[in-house]
Design a protein around this motif. Sequence first.
Motif, PDB file in Angstrom:
ATOM      1  N   SER A 139       0.824  12.751   0.458  1.00 51.63           N
ATOM      2  CA  SER A 139      -0.403  12.940   1.220  1.00 51.63           C
ATOM      3  C   SER A 139      -1.434  12.068   0.528  1.00 51.63           C
ATOM      4  O   SER A 139      -1.937  12.400  -0.512  1.00 51.63           O
ATOM      5  N   LEU A 140      -1.715  10.979   1.087  1.00 54.55           N
ATOM      6  CA  LEU A 140      -2.537   9.919   0.489  1.00 54.55           C
ATOM      7  C   LEU A 140      -3.778  10.503  -0.160  1.00 54.55           C
ATOM      8  O   LEU A 140      -4.801  10.633   0.474  1.00 54.55           O
ATOM      9  N   GLY A 141      -3.685  10.826  -1.422  1.00 53.39           N
ATOM     10  CA  GLY A 141      -4.727  11.569  -2.130  1.00 53.39           C
ATOM     11  C   GLY A 141      -6.097  10.935  -2.160  1.00 53.39           C
ATOM     12  O   GLY A 141      -7.072  11.594  -2.440  1.00 53.39           O
ATOM     13  N   SER A 142      -6.226   9.665  -1.865  1.00 47.00           N
ATOM     14  CA  SER A 142      -7.546   9.036  -1.932  1.00 47.00           C
ATOM     15  C   SER A 142      -7.819   8.237  -0.665  1.00 47.00           C
ATOM     16  O   SER A 142      -6.909   7.854   0.070  1.00 47.00           O
ATOM     17  N   ARG A 143      -9.080   8.004  -0.429  1.00 51.36           N
ATOM     18  CA  ARG A 143      -9.478   7.227   0.752  1.00 51.36           C
ATOM     19  C   ARG A 143      -8.978   5.786   0.649  1.00 51.36           C
ATOM     20  O   ARG A 143      -8.597   5.186   1.639  1.00 51.36           O
ATOM     21  N   SER A 144      -8.968   5.238  -0.562  1.00 48.51           N
ATOM     22  CA  SER A 144      -8.529   3.845  -0.731  1.00 48.51           C
ATOM     23  C   SER A 144      -7.044   3.690  -0.398  1.00 48.51           C
ATOM     24  O   SER A 144      -6.640   2.691   0.196  1.00 48.51           O
ATOM     25  N   LYS A 145      -6.210   4.677  -0.763  1.00 52.51           N
ATOM     26  CA  LYS A 145      -4.799   4.636  -0.387  1.00 52.51           C
ATOM     27  C   LYS A 145      -4.659   4.679   1.133  1.00 52.51           C
ATOM     28  O   LYS A 145      -3.857   3.953   1.715  1.00 52.51           O
ATOM     29  N   ALA A 146      -5.435   5.560   1.765  1.00 54.87           N
ATOM     30  CA  ALA A 146      -5.364   5.701   3.220  1.00 54.87           C
ATOM     31  C   ALA A 146      -5.782   4.403   3.909  1.00 54.87           C
ATOM     32  O   ALA A 146      -5.151   3.965   4.876  1.00 54.87           O
ATOM     33  N   ILE A 147      -6.826   3.756   3.403  1.00 53.79           N
ATOM     34  CA  ILE A 147      -7.284   2.490   4.002  1.00 53.79           C
ATOM     35  C   ILE A 147      -6.243   1.390   3.775  1.00 53.79           C
ATOM     36  O   ILE A 147      -5.958   0.603   4.674  1.00 53.79           O
ATOM     37  N   GLY A 148      -5.648   1.332   2.594  1.00 52.13           N
ATOM     38  CA  GLY A 148      -4.601   0.348   2.321  1.00 52.13           C
ATOM     39  C   GLY A 148      -3.413   0.520   3.251  1.00 52.13           C
ATOM     40  O   GLY A 148      -2.858  -0.452   3.778  1.00 52.13           O
ATOM     41  N   LEU A 149      -3.031   1.754   3.497  1.00 55.53           N
ATOM     42  CA  LEU A 149      -1.931   2.038   4.406  1.00 55.53           C
ATOM     43  C   LEU A 149      -2.309   1.677   5.845  1.00 55.53           C
ATOM     44  O   LEU A 149      -1.498   1.129   6.591  1.00 55.53           O
ATOM     45  N   ALA A 150      -3.545   1.952   6.206  1.00 51.34           N
ATOM     46  CA  ALA A 150      -4.000   1.623   7.567  1.00 51.34           C
ATOM     47  C   ALA A 150      -3.978   0.117   7.805  1.00 51.34           C
ATOM     48  O   ALA A 150      -3.680  -0.337   8.914  1.00 51.34           O
ATOM     49  N   ARG A 151      -4.252  -0.667   6.785  1.00 48.58           N
ATOM     50  CA  ARG A 151      -4.200  -2.130   6.930  1.00 48.58           C
ATOM     51  C   ARG A 151      -2.773  -2.603   7.183  1.00 48.58           C
ATOM     52  O   ARG A 151      -2.545  -3.520   7.968  1.00 48.58           O
ATOM     53  N   ILE A 152      -1.797  -1.972   6.523  1.00 48.07           N
ATOM     54  CA  ILE A 152      -0.397  -2.356   6.710  1.00 48.07           C
ATOM     55  C   ILE A 152       0.056  -2.076   8.140  1.00 48.07           C
ATOM     56  O   ILE A 152       0.787  -2.856   8.735  1.00 48.07           O
ATOM     57  N   VAL A 153      -0.396  -0.939   8.721  1.00 46.11           N
ATOM     58  CA  VAL A 153       0.037  -0.572  10.078  1.00 46.11           C
ATOM     59  C   VAL A 153      -0.911  -1.110  11.152  1.00 46.11           C
ATOM     60  O   VAL A 153      -0.784  -0.771  12.317  1.00 46.11           O
ATOM     61  N   SER A 154      -1.875  -1.949  10.752  1.00 42.47           N
ATOM     62  CA  SER A 154      -2.834  -2.583  11.677  1.00 42.47           C
ATOM     63  C   SER A 154      -3.676  -1.570  12.446  1.00 42.47           C
ATOM     64  O   SER A 154      -3.924  -1.728  13.637  1.00 42.47           O
ATOM     65  N   ALA A 155      -4.105  -0.526  11.756  1.00 43.67           N
ATOM     66  CA  ALA A 155      -5.000   0.457  12.380  1.00 43.67           C
ATOM     67  C   ALA A 155      -6.440   0.039  12.143  1.00 43.67           C
ATOM     68  O   ALA A 155      -6.760  -0.575  11.116  1.00 43.67           O
ATOM     69  N   GLN A 156      -7.305   0.347  13.095  1.00 46.43           N
ATOM     70  CA  GLN A 156      -8.726   0.028  12.939  1.00 46.43           C
ATOM     71  C   GLN A 156      -9.507   1.190  12.302  1.00 46.43           C
ATOM     72  O   GLN A 156     -10.564   0.977  11.725  1.00 46.43           O
ATOM     73  N   TYR A 157      -8.986   2.426  12.448  1.00 42.40           N
ATOM     74  CA  TYR A 157      -9.670   3.611  11.934  1.00 42.40           C
ATOM     75  C   TYR A 157      -8.701   4.488  11.140  1.00 42.40           C
ATOM     76  O   TYR A 157      -7.500   4.494  11.395  1.00 42.40           O
ATOM     77  N   VAL A 158      -9.258   5.232  10.207  1.00 45.96           N
ATOM     78  CA  VAL A 158      -8.521   6.246   9.450  1.00 45.96           C
ATOM     79  C   VAL A 158      -9.286   7.552   9.586  1.00 45.96           C
ATOM     80  O   VAL A 158     -10.507   7.574   9.410  1.00 45.96           O
ATOM     81  N   LEU A 159      -8.566   8.628   9.900  1.00 52.20           N
ATOM     82  CA  LEU A 159      -9.184   9.955   9.917  1.00 52.20           C
ATOM     83  C   LEU A 159      -8.754  10.656   8.629  1.00 52.20           C
ATOM     84  O   LEU A 159      -7.584  10.983   8.434  1.00 52.20           O
ATOM     85  N   TYR A 160      -9.718  10.832   7.728  1.00 49.89           N
ATOM     86  CA  TYR A 160      -9.475  11.459   6.424  1.00 49.89           C
ATOM     87  C   TYR A 160      -9.987  12.894   6.515  1.00 49.89           C
ATOM     88  O   TYR A 160     -11.145  13.121   6.863  1.00 49.89           O
ATOM     89  N   SER A 161      -9.129  13.869   6.214  1.00 53.70           N
ATOM     90  CA  SER A 161      -9.500  15.283   6.352  1.00 53.70           C
ATOM     91  C   SER A 161      -9.123  16.051   5.097  1.00 53.70           C
ATOM     92  O   SER A 161      -8.079  15.796   4.502  1.00 53.70           O
ATOM     93  N   ASP A 162      -9.973  17.016   4.745  1.00 48.60           N
ATOM     94  CA  ASP A 162      -9.614  17.925   3.658  1.00 48.60           C
ATOM     95  C   ASP A 162     -10.204  19.299   3.917  1.00 48.60           C
ATOM     96  O   ASP A 162     -11.122  19.464   4.706  1.00 48.60           O
ATOM     97  N   VAL A 163      -9.587  20.283   3.251  1.00 43.08           N
ATOM     98  CA  VAL A 163     -10.042  21.667   3.343  1.00 43.08           C
ATOM     99  C   VAL A 163     -10.562  22.026   1.962  1.00 43.08           C
ATOM    100  O   VAL A 163      -9.883  21.807   0.961  1.00 43.08           O
TER     101      VAL A 163
END
Length: 194
Positions: A139-163
């Motif tokens: 579970s991509l523990g940081s926003r930077s990991k999530a953004i890096g992954l989104a670049r690989i899959v060519s996504a324009q947005y990332v929805l980052y959620s936490d409880v």
Amino acid sequence: MKKYLFVALAALVLTGCLSRPPEPEQPQPPVTVEPVKPPVEEPQPPVTEPVPQPPKIQQLDWLSSVQPLVNQMLKADGVNPGSVLLLDSVKNNTNGALQTSKATSALHKALASNQTFSIVPEAQLASAKQTLGLSVDDSLGSRSKAIGLARIVSAQYVLYSDVSGDVKSPTLDMQLMLVQSGEIVWSGNDAVTH
């Protein structure tokens, strides 16, 4: 003379002890010998320590909790319809155990029929995680990991959620970020309903 007197007295004493007739023996009752039985030990029940109860995981209504936030996000300014969205796994930042996989599934359901975003398929996401050397369950523990992954899959947005907050009354926080700049386009939070 004292010597003789002492010898005579000793001889009288000694002869008096010997001349005394023996006392008749009293017949003794026969001794009964009972066989000795080894003590029988009753088996003791094994001592058991009480097993601690696992913490009770609350049943939360994730779909009711995420739906209003998703509706707000879809109407936010700066969101371009037709964009690709990477849906990151929900993180647990509370002080206890929560079933965040159910929260992530609820987000997928809430976004399944939307007309604004197309969601990165899970198979493509798993492949991209392996490309980055992450486990599929990471579970991509940081926003930077999530953004890096989104670049690989060519996504324009990332929805980052936490409880976060207390596990008995948690709060769901969501942030929609632009992949290109990392800018937070929309954010919202609400209490998780039971």
